[in-house]
Motif scaffolding. Structure first.
Motif, PDB file in Angstrom:
ATOM      1  N   GLY A 143      10.729  -4.061  -0.664  1.00 26.24           N
ATOM      2  CA  GLY A 143      10.678  -4.870  -1.869  1.00 26.24           C
ATOM      3  C   GLY A 143       9.293  -5.189  -2.374  1.00 26.24           C
ATOM      4  O   GLY A 143       9.136  -5.969  -3.320  1.00 26.24           O
ATOM      5  N   HIS A 144       8.259  -4.570  -1.772  1.00 26.94           N
ATOM      6  CA  HIS A 144       6.920  -4.908  -2.255  1.00 26.94           C
ATOM      7  C   HIS A 144       6.610  -4.215  -3.582  1.00 26.94           C
ATOM      8  O   HIS A 144       7.134  -3.143  -3.871  1.00 26.94           O
ATOM      9  N   ILE A 145       5.792  -4.851  -4.385  1.00 26.71           N
ATOM     10  CA  ILE A 145       5.217  -4.256  -5.585  1.00 26.71           C
ATOM     11  C   ILE A 145       3.709  -4.365  -5.450  1.00 26.71           C
ATOM     12  O   ILE A 145       3.194  -5.400  -5.040  1.00 26.71           O
ATOM     13  N   GLY A 146       2.989  -3.297  -5.797  1.00 24.48           N
ATOM     14  CA  GLY A 146       1.606  -3.218  -5.355  1.00 24.48           C
ATOM     15  C   GLY A 146       1.643  -3.258  -3.835  1.00 24.48           C
ATOM     16  O   GLY A 146       2.531  -2.666  -3.203  1.00 24.48           O
ATOM     17  N   PHE A 147       0.710  -3.980  -3.236  1.00 29.43           N
ATOM     18  CA  PHE A 147       0.797  -4.238  -1.795  1.00 29.43           C
ATOM     19  C   PHE A 147       1.111  -5.705  -1.555  1.00 29.43           C
ATOM     20  O   PHE A 147       0.666  -6.298  -0.571  1.00 29.43           O
ATOM     21  N   ASN A 148       1.885  -6.298  -2.466  1.00 25.20           N
ATOM     22  CA  ASN A 148       2.388  -7.655  -2.255  1.00 25.20           C
ATOM     23  C   ASN A 148       3.575  -7.557  -1.309  1.00 25.20           C
ATOM     24  O   ASN A 148       4.715  -7.335  -1.735  1.00 25.20           O
ATOM     25  N   GLU A 149       3.295  -7.711  -0.030  1.00 19.99           N
ATOM     26  CA  GLU A 149       4.316  -7.569   0.988  1.00 19.99           C
ATOM     27  C   GLU A 149       5.223  -8.802   1.016  1.00 19.99           C
ATOM     28  O   GLU A 149       4.888  -9.850   0.452  1.00 19.99           O
ATOM     29  N   PRO A 150       6.398  -8.690   1.660  1.00 19.78           N
ATOM     30  CA  PRO A 150       7.255  -9.864   1.806  1.00 19.78           C
ATOM     31  C   PRO A 150       6.476 -11.057   2.363  1.00 19.78           C
ATOM     32  O   PRO A 150       5.628 -10.898   3.230  1.00 19.78           O
ATOM     33  N   THR A 151       6.787 -12.224   1.851  1.00 19.65           N
ATOM     34  CA  THR A 151       6.126 -13.522   2.073  1.00 19.65           C
ATOM     35  C   THR A 151       4.956 -13.748   1.133  1.00 19.65           C
ATOM     36  O   THR A 151       4.325 -14.799   1.167  1.00 19.65           O
ATOM     37  N   SER A 152       4.647 -12.787   0.238  1.00 19.97           N
ATOM     38  CA  SER A 152       3.570 -12.990  -0.724  1.00 19.97           C
ATOM     39  C   SER A 152       3.931 -14.116  -1.693  1.00 19.97           C
ATOM     40  O   SER A 152       5.066 -14.223  -2.149  1.00 19.97           O
ATOM     41  N   SER A 153       2.945 -14.919  -2.016  1.00 18.48           N
ATOM     42  CA  SER A 153       3.150 -15.995  -2.972  1.00 18.48           C
ATOM     43  C   SER A 153       3.451 -15.426  -4.359  1.00 18.48           C
ATOM     44  O   SER A 153       2.810 -14.473  -4.804  1.00 18.48           O
ATOM     45  N   LEU A 154       4.411 -16.031  -5.044  1.00 15.48           N
ATOM     46  CA  LEU A 154       4.735 -15.592  -6.388  1.00 15.48           C
ATOM     47  C   LEU A 154       3.636 -15.962  -7.383  1.00 15.48           C
ATOM     48  O   LEU A 154       3.636 -15.472  -8.511  1.00 15.48           O
TER      49      LEU A 154
END
Length: 279
Positions: free
Chosen positions: A149-160
């Motif tokens: 579910g990442h977009i870019g390298f915004n991995e899970p737990t990334s702040s919105l």
């Protein structure tokens, strides 16, 4: 037939196509429309296997004299931390090989969020954000989606509300990307990436997803709850987000019939009110 119908003020558009080739073709139509309406547009670009076919189609249009990148500015989503631009595994090298070397874009107009071991990642991230602002913001952001579910390298737990910064890659992402590295070749475990808030500030977002391995992530993005464990779910907040997927990537969506019907109905509004208008 009109390509866009975003300006009528609708929710996230989910467009299901038969094949990966059709996803690439439709994506190329959208990018072409943006460039023709705004020759000095700012494009947000993605790497990975999914957009390669899109870039091939754009290069083909340029070679046929149907498209120019002379006044285009680009910002890539991400780049590995502490990697040389000429390293074959760098995203700079990827973009040169897949797009930049084959069109008339000025090298000085192509940006990636680079950071060496001697540089401060926070300052590099802030500088990248400022460059985007200085160029007037991103008109169209192209995205892929990771299996987690990442977009870019915004991995899970990334702040919105995250901005361009350094991120440690998850084991799943490292495993998924390991096919791109040869035996014994160093694989970076960290990367600089645009943040989720940065992505959401783009005027328009176009996400491409193909294959059954993306089906679970697509389902969570489109119909799951908005949460940091599926960073792509943040696109539910974007008024002008389009999700282009093939049947395999859509295979876990239980609402496929509705999305197909809605696409046809929304097209009627487009026929009446025209295309996307780029300012």
């Amino acid at each position: 037939m009109p390509v866009f119908y975003l300006d009528i003020g609708i929710d996230m558009q989910v467009i299901i196509l038969d094949t990966p080739e059709q996803v690439a073709e439709k994506s190329a139509q959208w990018v072409t429309e943006v460039i023709k309406q705004k020759p000095a547009a700012v494009l947000g670009l993605a790497t990975g296997s999914t957009p390669i076919s899109l870039y091939e189609l754009l290069v083909e249009q340029y070679r046929h004299g149907d498209l120019s990148f002379a006044d285009i500015t680009t910002f890539n989503l991400d780049e590995y931390h502490n990697i040389a631009a000429d390293n074959p595994q760098s995203y700079r090298s990827f973009m040169q090989k897949q797009l930049f070397d084959h069109v008339d874009i000025a090298p000085s107009r192509t940006y990636l969020p680079t950071c060496s071991s001697e540089q401060n990642p926070r300052l590099q991230g802030e500088a990248y954000e400022q460059k985007i602002k200085d160029k007037g913001g991103i008109d169209l952001q192209i995205l892929g989606i990771g299996a987690n579910g990442h977009i870019g390298f915004n991995e899970p737990t990334s702040s919105l509300s995250s901005r361009t910064r350094i991120k440690t890659l998850t084991k799943q992402t490292l495993t998924d990307n390991s096919r791109l590295f040869g035996q014994g070749e160093f694989q970076p475990t960290m990367a600089m990436t645009m943040g989720i808030a940065t992505i959401l500030e783009a005027s328009y977002v176009l996400l491409m997803a193909t294959g059954e391995n993306k089906a679970s992530a697509v389902k969570q993005m489109v119909t799951g709850p908005l949460n940091a464990m599926c960073p792509a779910s943040a696109l539910q907040l974007h008024q002008h987000a389009v999700i282009l997927i093939d049947k395999a990537a859509a295979s876990e969506l239980t609402e496929q019939d509705y999305f197909l019907w809605a696409d046809k109905e929304q097209q009627k509004v487009t026929d009446s009110h025209g295309l996307l208008t780029m300012c």
